[in-house]
Every structure is written in C-alpha cells, then in structure tokens.
Design a protein around this motif. Sequence first.
Motif, PDB file in Angstrom:
ATOM      1  N   ALA A 142       0.831  -1.019   0.134  1.00 43.33           N
ATOM      2  CA  ALA A 142       0.594  -0.299   0.055  1.00 43.33           C
ATOM      3  C   ALA A 142       0.658   1.040  -0.410  1.00 43.33           C
ATOM      4  CB  ALA A 142      -0.627   0.085   1.369  1.00 43.33           C
ATOM      5  N   ALA A 143       1.857   0.705   1.143  1.00 44.02           N
ATOM      6  CA  ALA A 143       3.234   2.552   0.612  1.00 44.02           C
ATOM      7  C   ALA A 143       3.405   2.129  -1.263  1.00 44.02           C
ATOM      8  CB  ALA A 143       4.286   1.717   2.099  1.00 44.02           C
ATOM      9  N   ALA A 144       3.942   1.574  -1.257  1.00 45.05           N
ATOM     10  CA  ALA A 144       4.830   1.651  -2.957  1.00 45.05           C
ATOM     11  C   ALA A 144       3.685   2.276  -3.766  1.00 45.05           C
ATOM     12  CB  ALA A 144       5.370   0.008  -2.925  1.00 45.05           C
ATOM     13  N   TRP A 145       1.780   2.274  -3.528  1.00 42.34           N
ATOM     14  CA  TRP A 145       1.191   1.930  -4.512  1.00 42.34           C
ATOM     15  C   TRP A 145       0.797   3.403  -4.072  1.00 42.34           C
ATOM     16  CZ3 TRP A 145      -3.730   4.391  -3.987  1.00 42.34           C
ATOM     17  CH2 TRP A 145      -4.284   4.250  -4.533  1.00 42.34           C
ATOM     18  N   ALA A 146       1.394   4.513  -2.850  1.00 44.01           N
ATOM     19  CA  ALA A 146       0.565   5.375  -2.195  1.00 44.01           C
ATOM     20  C   ALA A 146       1.673   5.852  -2.850  1.00 44.01           C
ATOM     21  CB  ALA A 146       0.078   5.499  -0.610  1.00 44.01           C
ATOM     22  N   LYS A 151       2.056  14.684  -7.518  1.00 44.33           N
ATOM     23  CA  LYS A 151       3.202  15.976  -6.830  1.00 44.33           C
ATOM     24  C   LYS A 151       1.809  15.761  -5.564  1.00 44.33           C
ATOM     25  CE  LYS A 151       3.948  18.379 -10.638  1.00 44.33           C
ATOM     26  NZ  LYS A 151       5.911  17.554 -10.924  1.00 44.33           N
ATOM     27  N   LEU A 152       1.660  14.493  -5.030  1.00 42.77           N
ATOM     28  CA  LEU A 152       1.224  14.884  -3.342  1.00 42.77           C
ATOM     29  C   LEU A 152       2.383  14.656  -2.793  1.00 42.77           C
ATOM     30  CD1 LEU A 152      -2.074  13.064  -4.038  1.00 42.77           C
ATOM     31  CD2 LEU A 152      -2.140  15.289  -4.537  1.00 42.77           C
ATOM     32  N   SER A 153       2.174  14.608  -1.250  1.00 45.40           N
ATOM     33  CA  SER A 153       2.559  14.296  -0.051  1.00 45.40           C
ATOM     34  C   SER A 153       1.643  13.086   0.375  1.00 45.40           C
ATOM     35  CB  SER A 153       3.035  14.904   0.515  1.00 45.40           C
ATOM     36  OG  SER A 153       1.812  15.817   0.699  1.00 45.40           O
ATOM     37  N   LEU A 154       3.519  12.268   0.725  1.00 41.94           N
ATOM     38  CA  LEU A 154       2.706  11.342   1.788  1.00 41.94           C
ATOM     39  C   LEU A 154       2.740  10.901   3.146  1.00 41.94           C
ATOM     40  CD1 LEU A 154       1.953   8.270   0.459  1.00 41.94           C
ATOM     41  CD2 LEU A 154       4.215   7.840   0.358  1.00 41.94           C
ATOM     42  N   TYR A 155       2.220  10.671   4.042  1.00 40.84           N
ATOM     43  CA  TYR A 155       1.866  10.518   5.234  1.00 40.84           C
ATOM     44  C   TYR A 155       1.869   8.649   5.661  1.00 40.84           C
ATOM     45  CZ  TYR A 155       1.310  12.525   9.938  1.00 40.84           C
ATOM     46  OH  TYR A 155       1.828  13.536  11.018  1.00 40.84           O
ATOM     47  N   LEU A 156       2.743   8.524   6.847  1.00 42.32           N
ATOM     48  CA  LEU A 156       3.327   6.866   6.625  1.00 42.32           C
ATOM     49  C   LEU A 156       2.795   6.626   8.002  1.00 42.32           C
ATOM     50  CD1 LEU A 156       6.163   5.612   5.159  1.00 42.32           C
ATOM     51  CD2 LEU A 156       3.973   5.323   4.209  1.00 42.32           C
ATOM     52  N   VAL A 157       1.418   6.473   8.732  1.00 42.46           N
ATOM     53  CA  VAL A 157       1.200   6.425  10.307  1.00 42.46           C
ATOM     54  C   VAL A 157       0.750   5.057  10.691  1.00 42.46           C
ATOM     55  CG1 VAL A 157      -1.334   6.527   9.445  1.00 42.46           C
ATOM     56  CG2 VAL A 157       0.033   7.178  11.944  1.00 42.46           C
ATOM     57  N   ASN A 162      10.983   4.869  -0.671  1.00 43.26           N
ATOM     58  CA  ASN A 162      11.826   5.222  -1.696  1.00 43.26           C
ATOM     59  C   ASN A 162      12.626   4.785  -2.453  1.00 43.26           C
ATOM     60  OD1 ASN A 162      12.566   8.021   0.524  1.00 43.26           O
ATOM     61  ND2 ASN A 162      13.251   6.623   1.278  1.00 43.26           N
ATOM     62  N   SER A 163      11.921   3.595  -2.254  1.00 42.58           N
ATOM     63  CA  SER A 163      12.643   2.699  -3.836  1.00 42.58           C
ATOM     64  C   SER A 163      11.809   2.611  -4.754  1.00 42.58           C
ATOM     65  CB  SER A 163      12.333   1.235  -3.739  1.00 42.58           C
ATOM     66  OG  SER A 163      10.968   0.873  -2.892  1.00 42.58           O
ATOM     67  N   VAL A 164      10.536   3.441  -4.663  1.00 47.39           N
ATOM     68  CA  VAL A 164       9.432   3.699  -5.604  1.00 47.39           C
ATOM     69  C   VAL A 164       9.386   4.745  -6.108  1.00 47.39           C
ATOM     70  CG1 VAL A 164       7.042   3.488  -6.375  1.00 47.39           C
ATOM     71  CG2 VAL A 164       7.912   1.817  -5.042  1.00 47.39           C
ATOM     72  N   ALA A 165       9.212   5.996  -5.435  1.00 50.18           N
ATOM     73  CA  ALA A 165       9.697   6.856  -5.641  1.00 50.18           C
ATOM     74  C   ALA A 165      10.469   7.808  -5.041  1.00 50.18           C
ATOM     75  CB  ALA A 165       7.940   7.892  -5.403  1.00 50.18           C
ATOM     76  N   SER A 166      11.966   7.410  -5.290  1.00 52.00           N
ATOM     77  CA  SER A 166      13.211   8.632  -4.386  1.00 52.00           C
ATOM     78  C   SER A 166      12.778  10.212  -4.615  1.00 52.00           C
ATOM     79  CB  SER A 166      14.333   8.328  -5.491  1.00 52.00           C
ATOM     80  OG  SER A 166      15.572   8.548  -4.713  1.00 52.00           O
ATOM     81  N   GLY A 167      13.030  10.821  -3.845  1.00 49.25           N
ATOM     82  CA  GLY A 167      12.946  11.940  -3.753  1.00 49.25           C
ATOM     83  C   GLY A 167      11.302  12.675  -3.388  1.00 49.25           C
ATOM     84  N   LEU A 168      10.210  11.895  -3.304  1.00 49.51           N
ATOM     85  CA  LEU A 168       8.891  12.063  -2.446  1.00 49.51           C
ATOM     86  C   LEU A 168       9.041  12.265  -0.772  1.00 49.51           C
ATOM     87  CD1 LEU A 168       5.931  12.428  -3.161  1.00 49.51           C
ATOM     88  CD2 LEU A 168       5.719   9.954  -2.179  1.00 49.51           C
TER      89      LEU A 168
END
Length: 288
Positions: free
Chosen positions: A21-25, A33-39, A80-86
């Motif tokens: 799910a984290a990789a998909w998101a 161009k959205l940000s991500l919040y892992l909780v 980071n493996s999916v979207a480096s720099g996100l």
Amino acid sequence: MTDLSNTIVVGIDGSEQALSAAAWAASVASARKLSLYLVTSTEPYFRGFYGSGMPVPPDAFAEIDQLARTQLGDAADRVNSVASGLEFTTEYVQEQPVALLLRMAEDARMLALGASGRGGFGGMLLGSTAASAAAHAACPVAVVREPAAPDGPVVAGVDGSDNSAEALAAAFAEAAWRGVGLVAVHASREPSIREVGLGHLEPEMATSERLLAEALAGLQEKHPDVQVERVTANERPRDALLDWSTRAQLLVVGSRGRGGFLGMLLGSTSQALLNHARCTVLVVRPQG
C-alpha cells in the motif's frame, strides 16, 4: 494537525500488504505531486496490559517504540525504492486504529490500506476495521492489491445513486490520470428463467443502458480523451465487478448505493469486493 489536504495517508502495520500500500500510494503521490503520510498505531500492543489491569512494564515501552520505528522505517524504504525524492512524513500514535484512520481521513486526499494486515491494522478486511474505514472515512479509501492486469482499464460500478455518481466522477479522473480507458458497469440481479421466457429481459437491458447513458453524459464531455466502454450485466453486482477486477488495474465503487449495489459495504457484496477483487479497490463516499 499538519495540513493533509494534498496528502495520501497510509496505514502501516508491518505486514507486506501494508508495504505494498505504501508503494502504491508513493507511486500515485509522485505522479500527482502529492505528499505522503505513513502512520502506525501502537495502541493494540498495549491493549493486553490495559485489559488485564496490569501495569505496563517499563521495557515494553522501549520495545514497542522500536517496533513502530522499524515498521515505519521499512515502509519508508519501500517508498524511497518507488519514488525517490518524494516528500513524506512518518508517525506512530497510541490511538485505536479505526479512530486514528478516520481522524486523519477527515482532512486527507486519500487513505491507502493493505488488502490484509497484522498488528495495529490486523484483520483489516475481515471485520469491523475495514467496514469502518471504507464506509465512514471522509476521503476516498484505496484497498491496495497487486492487479492481475496492471495495464488494464479503470472499472466503475454504476447504479444511478448519488454515491455512484461520486464514484463514477472519481473513476473518470483516475482513468484520465492513468491514460487508460474506463469501463462503466451496471449490474442487476440475474433474471429468472420465467422472466426471460416472458420477454422481460429486453426492457430491463434497455433500462440499464439508459441509466448508464444518463450517468455518463456530462462526465464524458468533461473527459473527452477517456475512452468509455458501457457494460450491462444481468447478474449480481459483486459477480460482475469481481469478474472485471481480473482485467482491471483499479475498481472504483461508491460506499453505498441503491438497486444492484444496495448496502454494498454492509454485507456480502462488500466482503466479496474487499476480500476477493484481483485489483485495488477505491471506495468513494459522497461529499458534503
């Protein structure tokens, strides 16, 4: 609280499904161009102590702290493996998982969850946690599963309800973002042999086709580049959508509906879609 209006929130519990799910998101957030919040929630790990009335051993706090950090670290590595720099944020909270997810969903752009899990989000799609998140979250909820057809279309369930209209609009947006076609499916119960013999099938099909045409009209004009396939099926909605999930990359449904989708997230249809769909399911609730 941090502004989450342009953020996808991902529930992390240490399971492989949550990492997916984290990789998909991360992929979606990077493209849009959205940000991500892992909780993650640590509350379930303390539950045994609180329920027994026993004091929490001092070492338990350190162990649970380290477990949460490890889980979030693994998720961060996957991102980071999916979207480096996100841009993304990690946090662990001692709060009941459903309450945590619903609270964050109040402001989030989307909530992403694994198709099954353990720990803080254990039994995600087998009980009340899934039903609560999918039926009550204020934002769309993506239940992530690796698609059987990663290059397939976006598929939307259509029943003519207001909630279905919200889901269909979201499906058009998803198809446009992904550069793929949209399959709009209206399914009713399978007709009986008697109904077919009496000639009731043709009028029913005509009604379904008219419903689809009305639902699609304005949206097709808004998204002229999205190729649309209209599908009417004389079978149970869950059967039709589960079949299409084997050919889709994303299945979009409303949280509630009428007719063929009545009570969809309260009974067997909900369980079938959330547990057995072969692609990610995006559940959309009406706004306002």
